[in-house]
Design a protein around this motif. Sequence first.
Motif, PDB file in Angstrom:
ATOM      1  N   VAL A 275       0.829  -1.206   0.000  1.00 28.99           N
ATOM      2  CA  VAL A 275       0.000   0.000   0.000  1.00 28.99           C
ATOM      3  C   VAL A 275       0.862   1.255   0.000  1.00 28.99           C
ATOM      4  CG1 VAL A 275      -1.739   1.289   1.312  1.00 28.99           C
ATOM      5  CG2 VAL A 275      -1.924  -1.197   1.087  1.00 28.99           C
ATOM      6  N   GLY A 276       1.964   1.238   0.745  1.00 33.17           N
ATOM      7  CA  GLY A 276       2.847   2.406   0.816  1.00 33.17           C
ATOM      8  C   GLY A 276       2.983   2.890   2.242  1.00 33.17           C
ATOM      9  N   GLY A 277       4.213   3.117   2.672  1.00 33.63           N
ATOM     10  CA  GLY A 277       4.474   3.424   4.064  1.00 33.63           C
ATOM     11  C   GLY A 277       3.902   4.729   4.559  1.00 33.63           C
ATOM     12  N   THR A 278       3.595   5.679   3.650  1.00 32.43           N
ATOM     13  CA  THR A 278       3.067   6.973   4.086  1.00 32.43           C
ATOM     14  C   THR A 278       1.545   7.026   4.071  1.00 32.43           C
ATOM     15  OG1 THR A 278       3.194   7.882   1.844  1.00 32.43           O
ATOM     16  CG2 THR A 278       5.130   8.159   3.254  1.00 32.43           C
ATOM     17  N   ASP A 279       0.896   5.959   3.634  1.00 30.08           N
ATOM     18  CA  ASP A 279      -0.563   5.949   3.600  1.00 30.08           C
ATOM     19  C   ASP A 279      -1.103   6.044   5.028  1.00 30.08           C
ATOM     20  OD1 ASP A 279      -3.299   4.492   3.694  1.00 30.08           O
ATOM     21  OD2 ASP A 279      -2.966   4.850   1.566  1.00 30.08           O
ATOM     22  N   PRO A 280      -2.101   6.916   5.285  1.00 30.51           N
ATOM     23  CA  PRO A 280      -2.627   7.053   6.646  1.00 30.51           C
ATOM     24  C   PRO A 280      -3.122   5.739   7.244  1.00 30.51           C
ATOM     25  CG  PRO A 280      -3.435   8.839   5.263  1.00 30.51           C
ATOM     26  CD  PRO A 280      -2.722   7.879   4.352  1.00 30.51           C
ATOM     27  N   ALA A 281      -3.715   4.877   6.410  1.00 30.63           N
ATOM     28  CA  ALA A 281      -4.198   3.590   6.917  1.00 30.63           C
ATOM     29  C   ALA A 281      -3.038   2.715   7.378  1.00 30.63           C
ATOM     30  CB  ALA A 281      -5.016   2.874   5.847  1.00 30.63           C
ATOM     31  N   VAL A 282      -1.915   2.802   6.672  1.00 34.97           N
ATOM     32  CA  VAL A 282      -0.733   2.027   7.060  1.00 34.97           C
ATOM     33  C   VAL A 282      -0.156   2.563   8.364  1.00 34.97           C
ATOM     34  CG1 VAL A 282       1.637   1.429   6.429  1.00 34.97           C
ATOM     35  CG2 VAL A 282      -0.179   1.316   4.713  1.00 34.97           C
ATOM     36  N   LEU A 283      -0.069   3.875   8.494  1.00 30.53           N
ATOM     37  CA  LEU A 283       0.468   4.462   9.712  1.00 30.53           C
ATOM     38  C   LEU A 283      -0.359   4.056  10.931  1.00 30.53           C
ATOM     39  CD1 LEU A 283       1.296   8.043   8.356  1.00 30.53           C
ATOM     40  CD2 LEU A 283       2.871   6.136   8.722  1.00 30.53           C
ATOM     41  N   LYS A 284      -1.671   4.093  10.782  1.00 27.25           N
ATOM     42  CA  LYS A 284      -2.541   3.687  11.889  1.00 27.25           C
ATOM     43  C   LYS A 284      -2.389   2.200  12.181  1.00 27.25           C
ATOM     44  CE  LYS A 284      -7.364   3.433  13.383  1.00 27.25           C
ATOM     45  NZ  LYS A 284      -7.244   2.013  13.770  1.00 27.25           N
ATOM     46  N   ALA A 285      -2.353   1.392  11.120  1.00 28.28           N
ATOM     47  CA  ALA A 285      -2.262  -0.054  11.312  1.00 28.28           C
ATOM     48  C   ALA A 285      -0.931  -0.444  11.955  1.00 28.28           C
ATOM     49  CB  ALA A 285      -2.451  -0.771   9.978  1.00 28.28           C
ATOM     50  N   ARG A 286       0.127   0.278  11.646  1.00 29.13           N
ATOM     51  CA  ARG A 286       1.413  -0.019  12.297  1.00 29.13           C
ATOM     52  C   ARG A 286       1.311   0.204  13.808  1.00 29.13           C
ATOM     53  NH1 ARG A 286       5.751  -1.175   9.286  1.00 29.13           N
ATOM     54  NH2 ARG A 286       5.803  -0.564   7.078  1.00 29.13           N
ATOM     55  N   ARG A 287       0.648   1.278  14.195  1.00 25.71           N
ATOM     56  CA  ARG A 287       0.460   1.528  15.633  1.00 25.71           C
ATOM     57  C   ARG A 287      -0.385   0.429  16.262  1.00 25.71           C
ATOM     58  NH1 ARG A 287      -0.285   6.822  13.547  1.00 25.71           N
ATOM     59  NH2 ARG A 287      -2.555   6.640  13.758  1.00 25.71           N
ATOM     60  N   ASP A 288      -1.441   0.043  15.569  1.00 32.38           N
ATOM     61  CA  ASP A 288      -2.327  -1.006  16.095  1.00 32.38           C
ATOM     62  C   ASP A 288      -1.596  -2.354  16.180  1.00 32.38           C
ATOM     63  OD1 ASP A 288      -4.327   0.865  16.225  1.00 32.38           O
ATOM     64  OD2 ASP A 288      -5.326   0.220  14.372  1.00 32.38           O
ATOM     65  N   LEU A 289      -0.737  -2.624  15.202  1.00 31.37           N
ATOM     66  CA  LEU A 289       0.013  -3.870  15.226  1.00 31.37           C
ATOM     67  C   LEU A 289       0.975  -3.908  16.405  1.00 31.37           C
ATOM     68  CD1 LEU A 289       0.896  -6.574  14.007  1.00 31.37           C
ATOM     69  CD2 LEU A 289       2.432  -5.305  12.487  1.00 31.37           C
ATOM     70  N   THR A 290       1.645  -2.782  16.649  1.00 32.32           N
ATOM     71  CA  THR A 290       2.553  -2.703  17.807  1.00 32.32           C
ATOM     72  C   THR A 290       1.809  -2.984  19.093  1.00 32.32           C
ATOM     73  OG1 THR A 290       3.961  -1.113  16.659  1.00 32.32           O
ATOM     74  CG2 THR A 290       4.146  -1.204  19.061  1.00 32.32           C
ATOM     75  N   SER A 291       0.602  -2.381  19.208  1.00 34.74           N
ATOM     76  CA  SER A 291      -0.217  -2.620  20.395  1.00 34.74           C
ATOM     77  C   SER A 291      -0.623  -4.091  20.512  1.00 34.74           C
ATOM     78  CB  SER A 291      -1.468  -1.731  20.344  1.00 34.74           C
ATOM     79  OG  SER A 291      -2.342  -2.018  21.411  1.00 34.74           O
ATOM     80  N   ALA A 292      -0.962  -4.705  19.376  1.00 37.20           N
ATOM     81  CA  ALA A 292      -1.390  -6.104  19.396  1.00 37.20           C
ATOM     82  C   ALA A 292      -0.246  -7.035  19.769  1.00 37.20           C
ATOM     83  CB  ALA A 292      -1.940  -6.499  18.020  1.00 37.20           C
ATOM     84  N   LEU A 293       0.981  -6.691  19.381  1.00 37.80           N
ATOM     85  CA  LEU A 293       2.128  -7.546  19.646  1.00 37.80           C
ATOM     86  C   LEU A 293       2.643  -7.405  21.075  1.00 37.80           C
ATOM     87  CD1 LEU A 293       4.103  -7.066  16.308  1.00 37.80           C
ATOM     88  CD2 LEU A 293       3.040  -9.183  17.096  1.00 37.80           C
ATOM     89  N   PHE A 294       2.494  -6.204  21.634  1.00 41.26           N
ATOM     90  CA  PHE A 294       3.113  -5.950  22.934  1.00 41.26           C
ATOM     91  C   PHE A 294       2.106  -5.487  23.986  1.00 41.26           C
ATOM     92  CE2 PHE A 294       6.278  -5.053  19.606  1.00 41.26           C
ATOM     93  CZ  PHE A 294       7.213  -5.998  19.936  1.00 41.26           C
TER      94      PHE A 294
END
Length: 294
Positions: A275-294
Motif C-alpha cells: 500500500v505504501g508506508g506513508t498511507d494514513p491507513a498504514v500508519l494507523k495499522a502499524r500503531r495497532d500492530l505494535t499494540s497487538a504484539l506488545f
Amino acid sequence: MTSLPFAGGAMDLSALKPAPPAPAGATYVTTADDRTFESVLGLSMKHPLVVEFTSPRANAQALSDVLDTLANEAGGAYLLVRVDVDAATGIAQALGIQAVPMVVGVVGGQLAPLFQGTADAADAKAAIDQLLQVAAANGLTGHAQPLAPAAGEETAGPDPRFEAADAKLAAGDFAGAVAEFDRLLAANPADAEASAGRAQARLLVRIQEVDAAGVVERLNADPNDVEAALAVADLEVANGDVAAAFGRLIELVRASTGEQRDTVRTRLLELFETVGGTDPAVLKARRDLTSALF
C-alpha cells in the motif's frame, strides 16, 4: 460526511481483477460539461466514478489537488470527473447543486453524496474507500481506463530499471515480475522502489491463484481460518479496502500465538509495503500492530 448504503451479506469479490499498468504520465482524472456529462455517467456501469463539482470562485484548488493525487494513486479503481458548475450550468441546475465544492460518487448510474466543502486527504480517502466498498458489494469491480496526459504536459519517462518487470506485468506474468524485482533486489537490497514493486507483484500472484468466492465462504464459516483470512485480506487490499484488511489481520495477531502469529504479522508487513508506508491507513495499522504484539 454522508453514509452510503452497503449491500448486506458477505462481499462477493469473485470478479476482482487487478488493473492493467497505466502508461507513464497517464491520469485517472477527466472533466465533463453539459455536453459530455451524460456519456461520462455511463461509465459508472463499468466502474465507480467520483465527481467533483467545483468553481474557480470556490478557492478549493487544494481539494482538487488532493482528489487528483488520490485518483491516480488508486490506479483505476475509479475515475475522477471534475465539473466546473460555472461552465456547466445545466448540470448544476438539473442536480440542484447550490454550493461547491461538492463531491459525489456514482455507482451503476446512482449518485450518492460523499461530502460537501473541503476535506483533507485522510477524510477524502475514507469517503472514497466507502464508495469502493459499496461498488464491490454490488459486483462493480471494473477498472477505469488510464487517460493520456494533456497535450504539452511534461511527464517523466519510465524508470529503465523496471523495464523488464513492467513488461512482465503488462503481459500478466506476475510471477515473472516478482522474479525481475528479486533480481534487482539481489543487486541492491536497499532499493525501496523495487521492494515495493515486488510486494505489489506478489499480491497479484496470490490474487491470481485464489478462489475468491471460496475463501470468502470459508471465512464466513470459520473466522479463525488463517489461510482464508490472509486470502480475503489480499483481496480487500487489491480492492482498495485496506483498513478492513489491516483490521482483520491485526485481530488475528491478537488472537494467535507462535508460528501462526508470525505468519500473519509477516503478511501484514508485506501488505503495508504494498500500500505504501506513508498511507494514513498504514500508519494507523502499524500503531495497532505494535499494540497487538506488545
